[in-house]
Design a protein around this motif. Structure first.
Motif, PDB file in Angstrom:
ATOM      1  N   LEU A 128      -2.372 -11.575  -7.168  1.00  0.00           N
ATOM      2  CA  LEU A 128      -3.816 -11.829  -7.299  1.00  0.00           C
ATOM      3  C   LEU A 128      -4.391 -11.224  -8.572  1.00  0.00           C
ATOM      4  CD1 LEU A 128      -5.619 -10.702  -4.002  1.00  0.00           C
ATOM      5  CD2 LEU A 128      -5.461 -13.019  -4.920  1.00  0.00           C
ATOM      6  N   ALA A 129      -3.819 -10.070  -8.973  1.00  0.00           N
ATOM      7  CA  ALA A 129      -4.474  -9.244  -9.990  1.00  0.00           C
ATOM      8  C   ALA A 129      -4.092  -9.687 -11.403  1.00  0.00           C
ATOM      9  CB  ALA A 129      -4.111  -7.783  -9.776  1.00  0.00           C
ATOM     10  N   GLN A 137      -7.204  -2.774  -2.546  1.00  0.00           N
ATOM     11  CA  GLN A 137      -6.941  -3.826  -3.532  1.00  0.00           C
ATOM     12  C   GLN A 137      -7.732  -3.565  -4.809  1.00  0.00           C
ATOM     13  OE1 GLN A 137      -4.679  -5.966  -3.899  1.00  0.00           O
ATOM     14  NE2 GLN A 137      -5.477  -7.146  -5.605  1.00  0.00           N
ATOM     15  N   PHE A 192       7.379  -7.136  -1.514  1.00  0.00           N
ATOM     16  CA  PHE A 192       7.560  -5.681  -1.458  1.00  0.00           C
ATOM     17  C   PHE A 192       6.240  -4.983  -1.764  1.00  0.00           C
ATOM     18  CE2 PHE A 192      12.319  -4.613  -2.184  1.00  0.00           C
ATOM     19  CZ  PHE A 192      12.639  -5.339  -1.051  1.00  0.00           C
ATOM     20  N   TYR A 209       0.882  -4.785   3.607  1.00  0.00           N
ATOM     21  CA  TYR A 209      -0.145  -3.917   4.198  1.00  0.00           C
ATOM     22  C   TYR A 209      -1.487  -3.989   3.473  1.00  0.00           C
ATOM     23  CZ  TYR A 209       1.989  -1.048   0.545  1.00  0.00           C
ATOM     24  OH  TYR A 209       2.503  -0.594  -0.646  1.00  0.00           O
ATOM     25  N   LEU A 210      -1.508  -4.637   2.291  1.00  0.00           N
ATOM     26  CA  LEU A 210      -2.757  -4.773   1.530  1.00  0.00           C
ATOM     27  C   LEU A 210      -3.447  -6.098   1.822  1.00  0.00           C
ATOM     28  CD1 LEU A 210      -1.555  -3.910  -2.102  1.00  0.00           C
ATOM     29  CD2 LEU A 210      -3.241  -2.607  -0.805  1.00  0.00           C
ATOM     30  N   GLY A 269      -2.209 -16.335  -7.800  1.00  0.00           N
ATOM     31  CA  GLY A 269      -2.541 -17.060  -6.582  1.00  0.00           C
ATOM     32  C   GLY A 269      -2.647 -16.086  -5.430  1.00  0.00           C
ATOM     33  N   ASN A 270      -2.943 -16.647  -4.251  1.00  0.00           N
ATOM     34  CA  ASN A 270      -3.130 -15.829  -3.050  1.00  0.00           C
ATOM     35  C   ASN A 270      -1.908 -15.986  -2.148  1.00  0.00           C
ATOM     36  OD1 ASN A 270      -3.986 -14.532  -0.751  1.00  0.00           O
ATOM     37  ND2 ASN A 270      -5.899 -15.705  -0.552  1.00  0.00           N
ATOM     38  N   ALA A 271      -1.340 -14.855  -1.722  1.00  0.00           N
ATOM     39  CA  ALA A 271      -0.158 -14.876  -0.863  1.00  0.00           C
ATOM     40  C   ALA A 271      -0.399 -15.638   0.440  1.00  0.00           C
ATOM     41  CB  ALA A 271       0.244 -13.436  -0.538  1.00  0.00           C
ATOM     42  N   ARG A 326       4.773   3.837  -8.677  1.00  0.00           N
ATOM     43  CA  ARG A 326       5.731   3.203  -7.762  1.00  0.00           C
ATOM     44  C   ARG A 326       6.829   4.180  -7.345  1.00  0.00           C
ATOM     45  NH1 ARG A 326       9.483   0.559  -4.971  1.00  0.00           N
ATOM     46  NH2 ARG A 326       9.078  -1.606  -4.548  1.00  0.00           N
ATOM     47  N   ALA A 360       3.254 -11.084  -4.401  1.00  0.00           N
ATOM     48  CA  ALA A 360       2.555  -9.826  -4.724  1.00  0.00           C
ATOM     49  C   ALA A 360       3.431  -9.004  -5.662  1.00  0.00           C
ATOM     50  CB  ALA A 360       2.173  -9.053  -3.461  1.00  0.00           C
ATOM     51  N   CYS A 361       3.752  -9.624  -6.794  1.00  0.00           N
ATOM     52  CA  CYS A 361       4.760  -9.065  -7.714  1.00  0.00           C
ATOM     53  C   CYS A 361       4.232  -7.918  -8.556  1.00  0.00           C
ATOM     54  CB  CYS A 361       5.274 -10.169  -8.634  1.00  0.00           C
ATOM     55  SG  CYS A 361       3.970 -10.873  -9.677  1.00  0.00           S
ATOM     56  N   GLY A 362       2.919  -7.659  -8.548  1.00  0.00           N
ATOM     57  CA  GLY A 362       2.383  -6.582  -9.386  1.00  0.00           C
ATOM     58  C   GLY A 362       2.799  -6.795 -10.830  1.00  0.00           C
TER      59      GLY A 362
HETATM   60  C1  LIG Z   1       1.670  -2.042  -4.741  1.00  0.00           C
HETATM   61  S1  LIG Z   1       1.726  -3.562  -5.655  1.00  0.00           S
HETATM   62  C2  LIG Z   1       3.393  -4.110  -5.309  1.00  0.00           C
HETATM   63  C3  LIG Z   1       4.094  -4.543  -6.549  1.00  0.00           C
HETATM   64  C4  LIG Z   1       5.603  -4.780  -6.349  1.00  0.00           C
HETATM   65  N1  LIG Z   1       5.847  -5.880  -5.431  1.00  0.00           N
HETATM   66  C5  LIG Z   1       6.326  -3.546  -5.873  1.00  0.00           C
HETATM   67  O1  LIG Z   1       6.995  -3.586  -4.820  1.00  0.00           O
HETATM   68  O2  LIG Z   1       6.246  -2.524  -6.547  1.00  0.00           O
HETATM   69  C6  LIG Z   1       0.794  -4.604  -4.560  1.00  0.00           C
HETATM   70  C7  LIG Z   1       0.362  -5.909  -5.215  1.00  0.00           C
HETATM   71  O3  LIG Z   1      -0.097  -6.789  -4.179  1.00  0.00           O
HETATM   72  C8  LIG Z   1      -1.068  -7.634  -4.771  1.00  0.00           C
HETATM   73  N2  LIG Z   1      -1.810  -8.341  -3.705  1.00  0.00           N
HETATM   74  C9  LIG Z   1      -2.599  -7.818  -2.748  1.00  0.00           C
HETATM   75  N3  LIG Z   1      -3.093  -8.798  -1.959  1.00  0.00           N
HETATM   76  C10 LIG Z   1      -2.572  -9.981  -2.429  1.00  0.00           C
HETATM   77  C11 LIG Z   1      -2.709 -11.344  -2.038  1.00  0.00           C
HETATM   78  N4  LIG Z   1      -3.461 -11.721  -0.994  1.00  0.00           N
HETATM   79  N5  LIG Z   1      -2.044 -12.277  -2.748  1.00  0.00           N
HETATM   80  C12 LIG Z   1      -1.265 -11.929  -3.816  1.00  0.00           C
HETATM   81  N6  LIG Z   1      -1.122 -10.655  -4.224  1.00  0.00           N
HETATM   82  C13 LIG Z   1      -1.753  -9.683  -3.546  1.00  0.00           C
HETATM   83  C14 LIG Z   1      -1.895  -6.642  -5.592  1.00  0.00           C
HETATM   84  O4  LIG Z   1      -2.682  -7.289  -6.566  1.00  0.00           O
HETATM   85  C15 LIG Z   1      -0.811  -5.742  -6.188  1.00  0.00           C
HETATM   86  O5  LIG Z   1      -0.422  -6.166  -7.467  1.00  0.00           O
END
Ligand SMILES: C[S@@+](CC[C@H](N)C(=O)[O-])C[C@H]1O[C@@H](n2cnc3c(N)ncnc32)[C@H](O)[C@@H]1O
Length: 269
Positions: free
Chosen positions: A135-136, A47, A175, A179-180, A157-159, A64, A110-112
């Motif tokens: 989150l980021a 993360q 998506f 796994y994170l 926010g937090n997922a 990506r 977790a839309c990045g």
């Molecule tokens: C690899 S990116 C995925 C972006 C996009 N969804 C895609 O498929 O390309 C992973 C994202 O998950 C977010 N993330 C990780 N843990 C999270 C959590 N607990 N709540 C919200 N977002 C989270 C990270 O900040 C990051 O932006």
């Protein structure tokens, strides 16, 4: 409450979905910041990479497609466009430019930098609403900057603790992130909670190599970086255990695509 940002109109439309209603929406550019510092999860090494300042700039064009297309078995597996089309299809959305798009409410967890969010929005009429949550802060700032569609808004926010009312969304997507997340099952439960009855869910997540020795070794290595590799039946089994219907999956060498539907309660006689 008035939000005077470029994305203000979409953000105003998100406010009625929030639970609890926010005392303040933060002052971050282009998105609602609903994550109090004390509620932010401790970042894993993986993360921390997501929070690198540079990553949002190279994520959509380089990180990506290279990483994910290889994990989907490029050149045989689906490319990014085919993956997004599958997501829209399994979520019951339309195709870009098609007539009669649904006015759905869609959540992209977790839309990045908003890459998948924008693609989902292309399958939703402008009367609908597409919300990206992450989150980021750096990712969200980039997402807001790169998004022009009037029916897309972003939330920090937090997922695992989604800040939305039960039954708010017709569709939910996660998506490249389960796994994170430190509590992936909590995140799936939260997604199911915010779906309307009959709402659809899609997840693209990691796949543990199916061979026992290499699978264990890869799992241990990934675990050290804060990544989780899911077995072939782990995510589908969890969703079935929660009573979801129409559970299905597609397996790729290093990723799995899972879809399911929240049941509609039977009508009382
Ligand atoms: C690899 S990116 C995925 C972006 C996009 N969804 C895609 O498929 O390309 C992973 C994202 O998950 C977010 N993330 C990780 N843990 C999270 C959590 N607990 N709540 C919200 N977002 C989270 C990270 O900040 C990051 O932006």
């Amino acid at each position: 409450m008035t939000l005077s940002t470029a994305r203000g109109a979409a953000l105003e439309r998100i406010l009625p979905l929030l639970d609890p209603p926010p005392a303040s929406t933060g002052r971050s550019p282009g998105y609602l910041d609903l994550l109090a510092p004390e509620d932010a999860p401790v970042p894993s090494p993986a993360q921390r990479v997501m929070e690198w300042t540079l990553l949002p700039r190279i994520y959509e064009r380089i990180w990506r497609p290279v990483g994910f297309n290889l994990a989907k078995g490029w050149p045989i597996g689906p490319d990014t466009a085919a993956e997004h089309a599958l997501a829209r299809d399994w979520l019951g959305l339309g195709g870009p430019g098609a007539a009669g798009l649904p006015a759905a409410t869609v959540l992209d967890v977790a839309c990045g930098p908003g890459n998948v969010t924008r693609s989902l929005a292309a399958g939703v009429a402008e009367e609908g609403l597409v919300v990206g949550l992450d989150l980021a802060a750096g990712m969200l700032a980039r997402a807001a900057e790169d998004t022009t569609a009037p029916h897309v808004g972003y939330v920090r926010g937090n997922a695992v603790d989604l800040p939305f009312r039960d039954g708010s969304f017709d569709a939910a997507c996660c998506f490249g992130a389960l796994y994170l997340i430190d509590d992936p099952w909590g995140a799936l439960d939260a997604m199911v909670r915010v779906l309307k009855p009959g709402g659809r869910l899609v997840v693209l997540t990691s796949r543990r190599p199916p061979l026992p020795v290499s699978g264990r070794a890869a799992g241990a290595l990934a675990g050290r970086a804060g990544l989780r590799l899911f077995g072939d039946r782990e995510v589908t089994g969890f969703l079935e255990g929660r009573g979801l219907t129409e559970v299905r999956r597609r397996l790729y060498p290093g990723l799995q695509f899972v879809g399911a539907r929240k049941p509609v309660p039977a009508a009382r006689p």
